[in-house]
Design a protein around this motif. Structure first.
Motif, PDB file in Angstrom:
ATOM      1  N   GLU A  82       0.977  -1.159   0.028  1.00  0.00           N
ATOM      2  CA  GLU A  82       0.083  -0.020   0.036  1.00  0.00           C
ATOM      3  C   GLU A  82       0.955   1.344  -0.006  1.00  0.00           C
ATOM      4  OE1 GLU A  82      -2.365  -0.545   3.572  1.00  0.00           O
ATOM      5  OE2 GLU A  82      -3.924  -1.503   2.216  1.00  0.00           O
ATOM      6  N   GLU A 163      -7.801   0.413  -7.869  1.00  0.00           N
ATOM      7  CA  GLU A 163      -9.094  -0.182  -6.934  1.00  0.00           C
ATOM      8  C   GLU A 163      -9.178  -1.079  -6.461  1.00  0.00           C
ATOM      9  OE1 GLU A 163     -12.413   1.885  -8.664  1.00  0.00           O
ATOM     10  OE2 GLU A 163     -11.642   4.022  -8.157  1.00  0.00           O
ATOM     11  N   CYS A 166      -6.384  -2.393  -3.926  1.00  0.00           N
ATOM     12  CA  CYS A 166      -6.533  -1.731  -2.694  1.00  0.00           C
ATOM     13  C   CYS A 166      -7.613  -2.550  -2.168  1.00  0.00           C
ATOM     14  CB  CYS A 166      -7.117  -0.289  -2.918  1.00  0.00           C
ATOM     15  SG  CYS A 166      -5.632   0.563  -3.204  1.00  0.00           S
ATOM     16  N   ARG A 167      -8.763  -3.009  -2.706  1.00  0.00           N
ATOM     17  CA  ARG A 167     -10.046  -3.493  -2.182  1.00  0.00           C
ATOM     18  C   ARG A 167      -9.389  -4.993  -1.802  1.00  0.00           C
ATOM     19  NH1 ARG A 167     -13.412  -2.133  -5.463  1.00  0.00           N
ATOM     20  NH2 ARG A 167     -12.885  -3.293  -6.916  1.00  0.00           N
ATOM     21  N   ALA A 170      -7.245  -4.570   1.587  1.00  0.00           N
ATOM     22  CA  ALA A 170      -7.933  -4.272   2.538  1.00  0.00           C
ATOM     23  C   ALA A 170      -8.510  -5.619   3.141  1.00  0.00           C
ATOM     24  CB  ALA A 170      -9.031  -3.240   2.210  1.00  0.00           C
TER      25      ALA A 170
END
Length: 182
Positions: A82, A163, A166-167, A170
Motif C-alpha cells: 500500500e 481500486e 486496494c480492495r 484491505a
C-alpha cells in the motif's frame, strides 16, 4: 468366683459392642460427604481440574502467539505494498526501476498466498503486475494532442486496477488483523 481377668475382659467386650452399636446408629443417621469422598480427595480433584484447564489455556495462547509471529511479516508486506503504491502514484515520471520494490513485494506475497491458503491473497500477484504495467505505461507515455484518448484510457485502466488491488489488500488486512490480536 470368676477370675478378675475374665470380668475385666467381659466389661471391655461389652463397652466395645456398645461403641460399635453407637457408631452404626450414627453412620445410619448421617451419610458421609459425597458418598465416601473425603475433603482431601475433593480438593485433589479440583486441583487436577484447574491444572488441566490452565494447561489447555496456556497451549492455546502459545499456539496463538506462534501464529501471530508468523503472520506479522505478511501484514507488514501488505502495508508495504500500500505504501509503495502511494509512493509510485505520487511520481509524475516513472522508470522501470521504480517498480522493482513492488515486484519484490509481489513475489513475497505470492509465497505468502501459498503459505496461507485461507488468506484472500489469490490473484493479488497478478493484480500487482497489472498495476505496475499500467502505471508504467501511463507515466511513461508522453501526452501528445493525438494520443489524449489513449492516455485517458490508460489512466482509467490504472485507476480501476489500483481500486481492485486496494480492495483485495484491505480484505487481506481484515483477515490478518484478528489473528494478530489476543
Amino acid at each position: 468366683m470368676p477370675c478378675s481377668a475374665s470380668v475385666a475382659l467381659s466389661k471391655v467386650a461389652q463397652s466395645y459392642v456398645s461403641l460399635v452399636q453407637t457408631a452404626d446408629r450414627v453412620s445410619q443417621d448421617h451419610t458421609p460427604f459425597l458418598g465416601g469422598w473425603t475433603w482431601a480427595a475433593v480438593v485433589g480433584v479440583l486441583t487436577l481440574l484447574a491444572t488441566v484447564i490452565l494447561t489447555a489455556i496456556g497451549w492455546r495462547k502459545r499456539a496463538f502467539d506462534k501464529t501471530a509471529i508468523q503472520m506479522q511479516p505478511l501484514y507488514d508486506r501488505v502495508r508495504a505494498v500500500e505504501a509503495e503504491m502511494a509512493t509510485l502514484e505520487a511520481k509524475t515520471v516513472l522508470a522501470r526501476d521504480d517498480c522493482a520494490t513492488l515486484t519484490k513485494l509481489r513475489n513475497e506475497l505470492r509465497d505468502d498466498a501459498r503459505r496461507w491458503p485461507k488468506c484472500p491473497l489469490k490473484g493479488i500477484d497478478d493484480l500487482i503486475e497489472k498495476y505496475a504495467e499500467a502505471l508504467y505505461e501511463d507515466r511513461a507515455r508522453r501526452l501528445l494532442p493525438w494520443s489524449v484518448g489513449k492516455k485517458v484510457d490508460l489512466a482509467l485502466r490504472r485507476r480501476d486496477t489500483a481500486e481492485e488491488l486496494c480492495r483485495r489488500l484491505a480484505s487481506a488486512k481484515e483477515w490478518i488483523e484478528p489473528r494478530l490480536q489476543r
